[in-house]
Design a protein around this motif. Structure first.
Motif, mmCIF file in Angstrom:
data_model
loop_
_atom_site.group_PDB
_atom_site.id
_atom_site.type_symbol
_atom_site.label_atom_id
_atom_site.label_comp_id
_atom_site.label_asym_id
_atom_site.label_seq_id
_atom_site.Cartn_x
_atom_site.Cartn_y
_atom_site.Cartn_z
ATOM 1 N N UNK A 76 3.259 -3.467 6.779
ATOM 2 C CA UNK A 76 3.707 -4.218 5.604
ATOM 3 C C UNK A 76 4.064 -3.262 4.477
ATOM 4 N N UNK A 77 3.178 -2.310 4.233
ATOM 5 C CA UNK A 77 3.413 -1.373 3.131
ATOM 6 C C UNK A 77 4.648 -0.514 3.368
ATOM 7 N N UNK A 78 4.826 -0.079 4.580
ATOM 8 C CA UNK A 78 5.965 0.808 4.838
ATOM 9 C C UNK A 78 7.269 0.035 4.918
ATOM 10 N N UNK A 79 7.169 -1.272 5.099
ATOM 11 C CA UNK A 79 8.389 -2.034 5.254
ATOM 12 C C UNK A 79 8.819 -2.816 4.033
ATOM 13 N N UNK A 80 8.213 -2.522 2.884
ATOM 14 C CA UNK A 80 8.571 -3.271 1.689
ATOM 15 C C UNK A 80 9.048 -2.361 0.573
ATOM 16 N N UNK A 81 9.861 -2.919 -0.286
ATOM 17 C CA UNK A 81 10.397 -2.172 -1.417
ATOM 18 C C UNK A 81 9.613 -2.476 -2.688
ATOM 19 N N UNK A 82 8.888 -3.581 -2.683
ATOM 20 C CA UNK A 82 8.206 -3.987 -3.921
ATOM 21 C C UNK A 82 6.796 -3.413 -4.012
ATOM 22 N N UNK A 83 6.030 -3.893 -4.971
ATOM 23 C CA UNK A 83 4.688 -3.374 -5.227
ATOM 24 C C UNK A 83 3.693 -4.530 -5.173
ATOM 25 N N UNK A 84 3.367 -4.996 -3.961
ATOM 26 C CA UNK A 84 2.512 -6.178 -3.816
ATOM 27 C C UNK A 84 1.062 -5.909 -4.184
ATOM 28 N N UNK A 85 0.362 -6.960 -4.621
ATOM 29 C CA UNK A 85 -1.070 -6.812 -4.888
ATOM 30 C C UNK A 85 -1.843 -7.188 -3.623
ATOM 31 N N UNK A 86 -3.167 -7.079 -3.682
ATOM 32 C CA UNK A 86 -3.986 -7.294 -2.488
ATOM 33 C C UNK A 86 -3.774 -8.683 -1.903
ATOM 34 N N UNK A 87 -3.721 -9.677 -2.769
ATOM 35 C CA UNK A 87 -3.564 -11.044 -2.283
ATOM 36 C C UNK A 87 -2.226 -11.225 -1.574
ATOM 37 N N UNK A 88 -1.199 -10.620 -2.118
ATOM 38 C CA UNK A 88 0.127 -10.738 -1.505
ATOM 39 C C UNK A 88 0.163 -10.016 -0.159
#
Lengths: 152, 152
Positions: free
Chosen positions: A41-53
């Motif tokens: 998930x982290x490597x495949x996203x451009x945004x800055x999600x929080x833990x819940x997301x």
DNA sequence: GCGCCAGTTGACAAGCATTTGCAAAATTTT
DNA sequence: AAAATTTTGCAAATGCTTGTCAACTGGCGC
């Protein structure tokens, strides 16, 4: 059609293991199923999600993952320097994969969107300032909060 | 010795009301006993205490003050722009009286000490960067985390 | 100076993000 | 594949902060 799925599938579903898995494994971190999901998930996203997301996205891949594990994994990855943690506006921590180059953030106060930028001149000035105050910089945090300019 | 106490006493014990009380009163804020105690603490310190620390100092002046009131007062003063709130390292909020000039912070990662500084050149660069990204800066946050340089 | 009353307080419950204890489950070692 | 060790899910706990509410009070009007 045994061939095409590889081409059609997203990077995450393709079966060549991302290199960060090997790196983490070499650093003594077990690559478990929950961790792999979170890393993808982290490597495949451009945004800055929080833990819940991150948790929400993880659950949609593997419904058995718990929020605790997300938090534990974030802490672990942060300690290993694999991700960065930000608390924009004093809100909940938001994460991003630690890519090679350092950068700072511009946060849209209306949408929460984050734009990354980098300025060698600012970095240089920071060093000079710290030095003149008798300090060595270990790390820094520069966040610009703004709103999109209307018109030209 | 009816005269000397004024000279010897601290600013806070002298009986001319600080001007910020009048300002706040004019802004429609009642100056109550707890608020006066808290305001005196904030105006009389150089550091950046958090709510619990302010509470401790307040209690030593008036033992009936509650932590709730400290938090409520901080929020109120922040909304009115009378103080600034910082969450260094993602820790608890720390506060400082809003003095005239904007400044940024250098935090000693070993002691937690905070050094204030200001750089017009950095401010200018920030503006340029935001502008080039299509944004207007509403506010910003620049924190340098460092350790005191040993030797020269 | 004195009373009124919306604004403020203290005590404590509740909220939110995050962490932790623990027994069960998964992973690596042997 | 059994042993040794780490990790997980769940639930309860934590730390900081805000909300609720009856009791109190600052500051204006008389």
């Amino acid at each position: 059609m045994l061939v095409n799925w590889r081409i059609i599938g997203s990077m995450e579903t393709m079966n060549h293991k991302p290199d960060y898995e090997k790196e983490l494994r070499d650093a003594g971190i077990r690559i478990t199923r929950p961790r792999r999901v979170i890393l993808d998930i982290l490597s495949g996203t451009e945004d800055h999600p929080d833990a819940m997301e991150i948790f929400r996205r993880a659950v949609s891949v593997d419904s058995s993952i718990s929020l605790s594990t997300v938090y534990r994994t974030m802490k672990l990855l942060e300690e290993r320097g694999a991700i960065h943690r930000h608390a924009f506006n004093g809100g909940p921590s938001r994460f991003e994969q630690a890519s090679g180059v350092h950068h700072d953030h511009l946060i849209d106060i209306e949408t929460g969107d984050v734009v990354e930028f980098r300025s060698d001149r600012i970095e240089k000035l920071q060093e000079e300032i710290a030095r003149s105050l008798g300090y060595d910089i270990v790390h820094h945090r520069l966040e610009l909060y703004g709103r999109k300019r209307k018109k030209a």
